[in-house]
Design a protein around this motif. Structure first.
Motif, short mmCIF file in Angstrom:
data_model
loop_
_atom_site.label_atom_id
_atom_site.label_comp_id
_atom_site.label_asym_id
_atom_site.label_seq_id
_atom_site.Cartn_x
_atom_site.Cartn_y
_atom_site.Cartn_z
N THR A 1 6.38 6.63 -5.72
CA THR A 1 5.17 6.46 -4.91
C THR A 1 4.45 7.79 -4.69
N ILE A 2 5.20 8.83 -4.37
CA ILE A 2 4.60 10.16 -4.15
C ILE A 2 3.94 10.67 -5.43
N THR A 3 4.65 10.58 -6.54
CA THR A 3 4.13 11.11 -7.81
C THR A 3 2.88 10.37 -8.25
N THR A 4 2.88 9.05 -8.12
CA THR A 4 1.72 8.26 -8.53
C THR A 4 0.51 8.56 -7.65
N LEU A 5 0.70 8.59 -6.34
CA LEU A 5 -0.41 8.80 -5.41
C LEU A 5 -1.04 10.18 -5.60
N GLY B 1 0.81 -1.21 0.00
CA GLY B 1 0.00 0.00 0.00
C GLY B 1 0.85 1.26 0.00
N PHE B 2 0.27 2.34 -0.50
CA PHE B 2 1.00 3.60 -0.64
C PHE B 2 1.44 4.17 0.71
N LYS C 1 -5.55 5.03 5.50
CA LYS C 1 -4.88 3.75 5.28
C LYS C 1 -5.17 3.18 3.89
N ASN C 2 -6.32 3.57 3.32
CA ASN C 2 -6.68 3.04 2.00
C ASN C 2 -6.31 3.99 0.87
N ASN D 1 -7.60 2.60 -5.15
CA ASN D 1 -8.30 2.54 -6.43
C ASN D 1 -7.34 2.29 -7.59
N LEU D 2 -6.06 2.57 -7.38
CA LEU D 2 -5.07 2.35 -8.44
C LEU D 2 -4.59 0.90 -8.47
N ASN D 3 -4.87 0.16 -7.44
CA ASN D 3 -4.44 -1.24 -7.37
C ASN D 3 -5.42 -2.19 -8.04
N LYS D 4 -6.56 -1.66 -8.48
CA LYS D 4 -7.56 -2.50 -9.12
C LYS D 4 -7.14 -2.82 -10.54
N LYS D 5 -7.19 -4.06 -10.95
CA LYS D 5 -6.75 -4.48 -12.27
C LYS D 5 -7.96 -4.78 -13.15
#
Length: 461
Positions: free
Chosen positions: A372-376, A324-325, A452-453, A457-461
């Motif tokens: 990680t920072i840029t993606t989140l 997780g991020f 924590k979450n 939404n980016l982890n959904k494939k």
């Protein structure tokens, strides 16, 4: 799948121009002593050449979205590459610090349109499920270029001449123009009203804020005058914020600030990026000025950072999906701060093997945190707001690049003043690196308060 493959190709093109832009931001660090000798000035004064370049990048960014819409992304992207190449030639022809600084300003203005326009084209065509991998492509130049720059700069300074640093941009620019013509979409221009007040307020505020810090970082300028200029810049930026949130057609939409994950990139993310951008400035100077090593040796050691970046990037996406991020940002952020402490403990007698191991470790932590920072930061951004969010994100990153250099020089100035040194010594670099470690540690406060979450939404494939 065909559409995503096209997006990946465009992402690689934009990443290549981003590499060229970031490369020129740090390539002169190991060549600073040679350039200072050529310009008959002190090495510390050459930081203005770095800051001027990155400041110009920041000033032109607010209007990049409007310009791209008005004249099309393809035209603006191509013209900015040409301007960047012409300015590089002027840099190579410079005979004094003033001429060099002006050339760097022009070069920065070209870069201020080149990258954000290209990034917007890519991100606006990227689906959420592909955002992590696309961002991973786009951010690698921000990690690799600052490390390759000192090595190539040191090689040119020691075996050729510093002028070749800028001549290298010419063939790279022609290659980028060729692929831009083949890959970027040819769209129709859009007529939009131009927010001149917002543009002037944003540009002037950023200019005053960073220039004031630049004055503070040099002993030949008044401390209080520099602080006053920076404070005035903050006031202008405050007015700019008010204007952008109350005008009907703002130059930049600030909608992205309503999202917690985007605000993270502004608060804790800025502290991290400033720390990351300080290392390629402080470490080569410490190796050369403090340890008395050659430019090529100083630049070569930074290849360990490069190796750490590359190796950890191969598992970065998997780590995000698994832990997780939020967890990645906290744990890896602590490791990143610890890596600065280890660098601060280097001495001229430290084993080269140990230095390589520490820099490799720092490079890995650097890669994970940056990506990680840029993606989140884009996790909650709608496609309709991608352009404004991208411009804001790029402004923060470029401003962080400037602050990384300016605060590095400031930390060195504070350290040398504290120790009573007229010339930089090893103890000054050590104290400056401890300051950087403390600054990056403060970012953990922002990361801990993330949901924590965040980014799930980016982890959904």
């Amino acid at each position: 799948m065909h559409q995503y493959n096209q997006v990946r190709k465009m992402a690689i093109l934009v990443a290549a121009t981003f590499f060229m832009e970031n490369f020129d931001a740090t390539v002169i660090t190991t060549a600073i002593p040679a350039m200072a000798k050529s310009f008959l000035t002190s090495p510390q004064d050459l930081s203005v050449g770095i800051s001027a370049y990155m400041l110009a990048l920041t000033i032109g960014l607010p209007a990049s979205g409007w310009i791209a819409n008005r004249f099309t992304a393809y035209r603006v992207f191509s013209i900015s590459i040409i301007l960047f190449m012409l300015a590089s030639i002027l840099c190579a022809l410079s005979t004094n610090l003033t001429m060099f600084t002006i050339a760097r300003l022009i070069q920065g203005l070209g870069g201020s349109l080149m990258v954000p326009v290209g990034r917007t084209v890519v991100l606006s065509r990227t689906e959420k499920q592909h955002l992590v991998s696309t961002i991973s492509i786009l951010v690698w130049p921000g990690l690799i270029a600052p490390l390759m720059g000192p090595l190539i700069g040191g090689f040119c300074a020691q075996y050729l001449s510093w002028h070749w640093i800028f001549i290298l941009n010419i063939p790279l620019g022609f290659i980028a123009l060729f692929f831009a013509h083949r890959l970027l979409p040819k769209e129709l221009p859009e007529k939009q009203s131009f927010d001149s007040i917002g543009f002037i307020a944003c540009g002037l505020g950023l200019l005053m804020f960073v220039y004031g810090l630049e004055m503070v970082s040099h002993s030949n300028h008044s401390l209080w005058l520099g602080l006053a200029v920076s404070f005035a810049g903050i006031l202008v930026l405050t007015f700019a914020y008010y204007h952008l949130t109350h005008t009907k057609h703002p130059l930049i939409s600030l909608y992205a600030f309503s999202k917690r994950t985007f605000r993270m990139s502004f608060l804790g993310g800025s502290l991290i990026r400033i720390g990351l951008n300080s290392a390629p400035f402080i470490l080569p100077l410490m190796f050369q000025v403090g340890f008395g090593w050659s430019p090529i040796t100083a630049g070569s050691l930074l290849l360990s950072l490069f190796a750490g970046n590359i190796l950890l990037k191969t598992v970065n996406t998997s780590l995000i999906h698994k832990f997780g991020f939020r967890n990645i940002l906290i744990v890896n952020g602590l490791l990143l701060s610890f890596s600065f402490v280890l660098c601060a403990l280097f001495t001229p007698d430290t084993s080269i093997i140990w230095i390589i191991v520490v820099l490799f470790f720092a490079g890995g932590a650097r890669s994970i945190q940056f990506t990680t920072i840029t993606t989140l930061s884009f996790a909650e951004i709608d496609k309709t707001e991608i352009q404004s969010a991208n411009i804001l994100s790029t402004i923060f990153q470029q401003l962080n690049n400037v602050l990384g250099i300016v605060l590095s020089a400031l930390f060195l100035f504070i350290a040398s003043s504290y120790h009573g040194h007229k010339q930089l010594m090893v103890a000054d670099f050590r104290l400056a690196l401890f300051m950087v470690a403390g600054m990056t540690l403060l970012a953990m406060i922002d990361f801990i308060t993330l949901p924590k979450n965040a980014g799930n939404n980016l982890n959904k494939k």
